[in-house]
Design a protein around this motif. Structure first.
Motif, PDB file in Angstrom:
ATOM      1  N   GLU A   1       0.812  -1.216   0.000  1.00 20.53           N
ATOM      2  CA  GLU A   1       0.000   0.000   0.000  1.00 20.53           C
ATOM      3  C   GLU A   1       0.850   1.272   0.000  1.00 20.53           C
ATOM      4  N   ARG A   2       2.168   1.107   0.005  1.00 16.34           N
ATOM      5  CA  ARG A   2       3.091   2.247   0.002  1.00 16.34           C
ATOM      6  C   ARG A   2       2.758   3.224   1.136  1.00 16.34           C
ATOM      7  N   ILE A   3       2.643   2.669   2.331  1.00 14.92           N
ATOM      8  CA  ILE A   3       2.272   3.445   3.512  1.00 14.92           C
ATOM      9  C   ILE A   3       3.384   4.423   3.886  1.00 14.92           C
ATOM     10  N   ASP A   4       3.008   5.662   4.156  1.00 14.12           N
ATOM     11  CA  ASP A   4       3.965   6.675   4.627  1.00 14.12           C
ATOM     12  C   ASP A   4       4.031   6.733   6.141  1.00 14.12           C
ATOM     13  N   VAL A   5       2.873   6.580   6.793  1.00 18.50           N
ATOM     14  CA  VAL A   5       2.804   6.660   8.258  1.00 18.50           C
ATOM     15  C   VAL A   5       1.936   5.517   8.766  1.00 18.50           C
ATOM     16  N   LEU A   6       2.444   4.819   9.766  1.00 15.10           N
ATOM     17  CA  LEU A   6       1.716   3.711  10.369  1.00 15.10           C
ATOM     18  C   LEU A   6       1.519   3.995  11.853  1.00 15.10           C
ATOM     19  N   ALA A   7       0.266   3.989  12.291  1.00 17.07           N
ATOM     20  CA  ALA A   7      -0.051   4.114  13.713  1.00 17.07           C
ATOM     21  C   ALA A   7      -0.464   2.747  14.230  1.00 17.07           C
ATOM     22  N   VAL A   8       0.089   2.364  15.362  1.00 17.02           N
ATOM     23  CA  VAL A   8      -0.226   1.059  15.957  1.00 17.02           C
ATOM     24  C   VAL A   8      -0.656   1.266  17.409  1.00 17.02           C
ATOM     25  N   GLN A   9      -1.582   0.414  17.842  1.00 15.95           N
ATOM     26  CA  GLN A   9      -2.091   0.486  19.203  1.00 15.95           C
ATOM     27  C   GLN A   9      -1.862  -0.848  19.911  1.00 15.95           C
ATOM     28  N   GLU A  10      -1.813  -0.802  21.242  1.00 17.28           N
ATOM     29  CA  GLU A  10      -1.586  -1.994  22.062  1.00 17.28           C
ATOM     30  C   GLU A  10      -0.321  -2.728  21.606  1.00 17.28           C
ATOM     31  N   LEU A  11       0.727  -1.972  21.333  1.00 16.20           N
ATOM     32  CA  LEU A  11       1.974  -2.557  20.846  1.00 16.20           C
ATOM     33  C   LEU A  11       2.980  -2.642  21.986  1.00 16.20           C
ATOM     34  N   PRO A  12       3.213  -3.835  22.544  1.00 15.35           N
ATOM     35  CA  PRO A  12       4.197  -3.996  23.620  1.00 15.35           C
ATOM     36  C   PRO A  12       5.607  -4.107  23.039  1.00 15.35           C
ATOM     37  N   SER A  13       6.578  -4.193  23.905  1.00 12.63           N
ATOM     38  CA  SER A  13       7.969  -4.293  23.466  1.00 12.63           C
ATOM     39  C   SER A  13       8.201  -5.519  22.585  1.00 12.63           C
ATOM     40  N   ALA A  14       7.533  -6.622  22.903  1.00 17.24           N
ATOM     41  CA  ALA A  14       7.680  -7.835  22.085  1.00 17.24           C
ATOM     42  C   ALA A  14       7.160  -7.594  20.670  1.00 17.24           C
ATOM     43  N   GLY A  15       6.101  -6.811  20.545  1.00 22.01           N
ATOM     44  CA  GLY A  15       5.576  -6.472  19.232  1.00 22.01           C
ATOM     45  C   GLY A  15       6.524  -5.591  18.451  1.00 22.01           C
ATOM     46  N   VAL A  16       7.159  -4.649  19.137  1.00 18.59           N
ATOM     47  CA  VAL A  16       8.165  -3.794  18.500  1.00 18.59           C
ATOM     48  C   VAL A  16       9.288  -4.654  17.940  1.00 18.59           C
ATOM     49  N   ALA A  17       9.741  -5.624  18.735  1.00 18.36           N
ATOM     50  CA  ALA A  17      10.826  -6.506  18.308  1.00 18.36           C
ATOM     51  C   ALA A  17      10.406  -7.359  17.111  1.00 18.36           C
ATOM     52  N   ALA A  18       9.160  -7.847  17.119  1.00 23.60           N
ATOM     53  CA  ALA A  18       8.674  -8.676  16.009  1.00 23.60           C
ATOM     54  C   ALA A  18       8.605  -7.884  14.711  1.00 23.60           C
ATOM     55  N   LEU A  19       8.124  -6.640  14.788  1.00 26.36           N
ATOM     56  CA  LEU A  19       8.061  -5.797  13.594  1.00 26.36           C
ATOM     57  C   LEU A  19       9.459  -5.476  13.073  1.00 26.36           C
ATOM     58  N   ALA A  20      10.394  -5.246  13.984  1.00 32.84           N
ATOM     59  CA  ALA A  20      11.775  -4.977  13.567  1.00 32.84           C
ATOM     60  C   ALA A  20      12.365  -6.205  12.872  1.00 32.84           C
TER      61      ALA A  20
END
Length: 209
Positions: A16-35
């Motif tokens: 979708e060629r996203i410029d900005v992504l907002a995420v909710q209920e994102l814990p540290s483990a989720g940050v690591a998974a996205l990275a």
């Protein structure tokens, strides 16, 4: 809560060629998974606040980031991006859930209205408001904050986004919105299902007036 399919999120951002992504209920483990899934390669700029629930990722540099001091149940995350020589303020929204405490949810919505009322025309509030346009407090936020709901603007006022994880029950309520100030206009909006989360993703394309 970090259960969304991180690779599916990255694929969606790419397709979708996203410029900005907002995420909710994102814990540290989720940050690591996205990275680990490679989100940083497509959205290298981040305003991460897993301790406060919501975070922002961006293809464009982020400035003036941090938690919004507004008295909400948990701080909302904000940052600015520069587009066309203008600074657009982003607020990643997640209010308290009304079934948990309707009064607490009402105070969150009122606090967001105060933030929007003090903002300029180049503003985008995006995320999980736990409210539909049938809620009076949501309509107050829109009118008092001089905000426009992207779905309603484009004639798609009923686009349910929750629940999205029940195999025998389709989404019934629209809790997730992209609201924008008078300095912007909506071009398109759609929803996508991401495995592992109970909310559909909302993808809006906005243009500066």
């Amino acid at each position: 809560m970090g259960k969304a399919d991180a690779r599916a999120v990255v694929r969606l951002v790419r397709s979708e060629r996203i410029d900005v992504l907002a995420v909710q209920e994102l814990p540290s483990a989720g940050v690591a998974a996205l990275a680990k899934a490679g989100l940083g390669r497509v959205l290298p700029y981040r305003e991460l606040h897993p301790e406060n629930d919501s975070s922002l990722y961006s293809r464009l540099p982020l400035t003036h980031g941090g938690p919004v001091k507004a008295g909400t149940a948990w701080p909302q995350t904000t940052a600015r991006v520069k587009v066309g020589g203008r600074s657009v303020r982003l607020v990643a929204v997640h209010t308290y859930y009304p079934l948990g405490d309707a009064a607490r949810w009402g105070r969150d919505m009122t606090a967001l209205t105060s933030v929007a009322r003090a903002d300029g025309p180049d503003t985008v509030f995006l995320g999980d408001f736990n409210a539909s346009l049938d809620h009076a407090l949501m309509r107050t936020l829109l009118s008092s904050g001089r905000l426009t709901d992207t779905h309603a603007e484009l004639g798609r006022g009923w686009s349910p986004t929750w629940p999205a994880d029940r195999p025998l029950l389709p989404p019934l309520v629209q809790f997730d919105h992209v609201l924008h100030g008078t300095g912007l206009a909506a071009l398109s909006v759609t929803e996508r299902t991401v495995p592992g989360t109970d909310h559909r993703a909302v993808i809006a394309r906005l243009a500066l007036r």
